[in-house]
Design an enzyme around this catalytic site. Structure first.
Site, PDB file in Angstrom:
ATOM      1  N   GLU A 119      19.584-104.936  14.444  1.00 22.31           N
ATOM      2  CA  GLU A 119      19.011-103.629  14.109  1.00 22.31           C
ATOM      3  C   GLU A 119      17.520-103.575  14.390  1.00 22.31           C
ATOM      4  OE1 GLU A 119      16.992-100.794  11.240  1.00 22.31           O
ATOM      5  OE2 GLU A 119      16.861-102.979  11.377  1.00 22.31           O
ATOM      6  N   ASP A 121      20.377-108.964  10.966  1.00 27.02           N
ATOM      7  CA  ASP A 121      19.175-109.662  11.424  1.00 27.02           C
ATOM      8  C   ASP A 121      17.985-109.420  10.512  1.00 27.02           C
ATOM      9  OD1 ASP A 121      19.275-106.964  12.314  1.00 27.02           O
ATOM     10  OD2 ASP A 121      17.712-107.353  13.789  1.00 27.02           O
TER      11      ASP A 121
END
Length: 486
Positions: free
Chosen positions: A145, A78
């Protein structure tokens, strides 16, 4: 993306261009994950996913390297979605628009996603480049994350087969990271009561914009302005004198990004409207004086508006403004054991008001668990004084440094050999996933490297192009030099 096609190393930049073309903000990275899994299977590589969506891809050793230790290359899928106020961009639908500016690659009005897209691209490049020499390779790409380390929390034992892990989420070329801070989210919820806006009051929107923002770990020591704190300071100074009645307070978008903007809607007697504008102008001049070294583009706008909300009661308003103004922010303590590194900090990341409550979201980071616990206790005490509820959750451990780490020494010696220079061995205040990986894989030897990225978690994010090439040289040299299995 045509600019990227001209950059070297070609495999890496081609993968990064593809990553930029597929929207992947936190919690919306599934399309990118599916693309990568399909790509790996087309390459005849083993690819699988676990229960939380993490991707594991395996590539066999090149001939003659089968007896080398296996290495995991790790990155997260991400990116942080931040954009300038005047930029039209939907992070869930639109690709990132990149461009080359001298020695830097940037994005047009948004975060670039070099954090951790370059690391991800480098791992995919290792998988796709059959000219490289390496032992057995695993690539681990983790989910979400940036907003909670979901993938790292969900990583199960006995899935990875490697003895060594190279995390690619560092942001300074020439530095090798062997430890990082842990963190915990702290959410303060303050009950609010409301009443009718006083008759004859005029409603205004007060907006503080143009702050640099940045990474709430890696940039927390730079003294950047926090829009939430600066807005609370203005209200503390002027609310009583101008007879301000607060309707809403909203600032920041992510707990791990230093907030660049904050907006309040307020009412006050029409006779005080000009005084509000003057107070805003004077306050902006003060901030430009105090923050001249770090903030160059601040703006404080005062404009008439309409709002269907009632005003906070004087008691609720006093509690909210007081709580915000008293909240600590920034560096709490520098480390004694790791010189020049922040030990404990917090970021007043997001403030929002609803009809019946206000919420303040903090991210606390510390190299030591007791540092996190202390700041939680401070915020809990403040919350109790204000009549608020405080909830700490989502805590994750730090990564404790191992000065005898074999892979750290291998990376250091490889860097010396390549560049005739000694890299800095560092502990980073930002949160890396390595601390969580140590739970299911306590014996795994870990290190973190990466290219030079500045302005992460803000629209000023940029990656230094030459540093990407040097990082790639280092990564491939390390893979070539990994020792044999015992």
């Amino acid at each position: 993306m045509s600019d990227l096609a001209q950059l070297s190393p070609q495999h890496l930049w081609q993968h990064f261009a593809k990553i930029c073309s597929i929207p992947h903000p936190s919690k919306h990275e599934e399309a990118l994950a599916q693309y990568i899994v399909n790509w790996a299977k087309e390459k005849k590589l083993h690819a699988e996913r676990d229960a939380v969506g993490n991707i594991l891809i395996r590539k066999p050793a090149t001939p003659g390297m089968e007896n080398r230790k296996s290495v995991v290359l790790q990155a997260h899928l991400d990116m942080v979605p931040q954009k300038n106020n005047d930029t039209e961009h939907d992070f869930e639908k639109d690709p990132i628009q990149t461009y080359v500016d001298g020695q830097w690659l940037k994005a047009r009005g948004t975060t670039l996603g070099a954090d951790n897209g370059i690391g991800m691209a480098s791992a995919l490049a290792v998988l796709s480049d059959d000219t490289l020499t390496h032992g057995p390779i695993e690539v681990l790409l983790t989910m979400t994350e940036e907003t909670g380390m979901d993938g790292a929390f969900g990583l199960q034992p006995n899935w990875l087969q490697s003895e060594i892990l190279i995390n690619t989420d560092s942001e300074t070329e020439g530095e090798i990271y062997m430890g990082c801070a842990g963190g915990v989210d702290c959410i303060t919820t303050l009950p609010l009561t409301r009443e009718a806006v006083p008759s004859g009051n005029q409603i205004f929107k007060l907006s503080l914009k143009g702050l640099k923002g940045g990474h709430s770990g890696g940039d927390i020591h730079l003294g950047l302005g926090n829009a939430n704190k600066l807005m609370a300071r203005f209200l503390t100074t002027h609310a009583q004198a101008l007879q301000i009645r607060l309707l809403s307070f909203n600032g920041g978008t992510l707990r791990n990004a230093i907030p660049r903007e904050a907006t309040v809607v307020l009412s006050l007697p029409q006779a005080n409207a000009e005084a509000l504008r003057k107070a805003g102008a004077d306050y902006l001049a003060l901030l430009n004086y105090e923050l001249a070294a770090v903030e160059k583009n601040m703006a404080l706008q005062v404009e008439s508006t309409e709002c269907g909300l009632q005003a906070l009661t004087p008691d609720s308003q006093s509690r909210l403004i007081g709580l915000m103004n008293a909240s600590p922010n920034g560096v709490v303590r520098m480390s004694d054991s790791v010189k020049g590194v922040v030990e404990t900090s917090l970021n007043v990341g997001v403030v929002s008001t609803e009809q019946d409550h206000a919420q303040i979201v903090y991210l606390i980071r510390s190299l030591i668990d007791s540092g996190k616990e202390y700041v939680v206790e401070v915020l809990t005490s403040l919350g109790e004084l204000a009549g608020a509820e405080v909830d700490a959750k989502g805590g994750y451990p730090g990564w404790q440094p191992d000065p005898d780490s074999p892979v750290m020494n291998l990376v250091r010696e490889s860097y010396k050999k390549l560049f005739d220079a000694t890299p800095h061995i560092m502990v980073i205040h930002a949160g890396l996933e390595c601390g969580l990986f140590k739970r299911p894989y306590p014996e795994m030897d870990m290190v973190s490297i990466g290219p030079t990225i500045t302005g992460a978690h803000s629209p000023d994010e940029q990656v230094h192009i030459t540093s990407v090439g040097r990082y790639w040289q280092l990564l491939t040299q390390v893979l070539k030099s990994v020792p044999e299995r015992n």
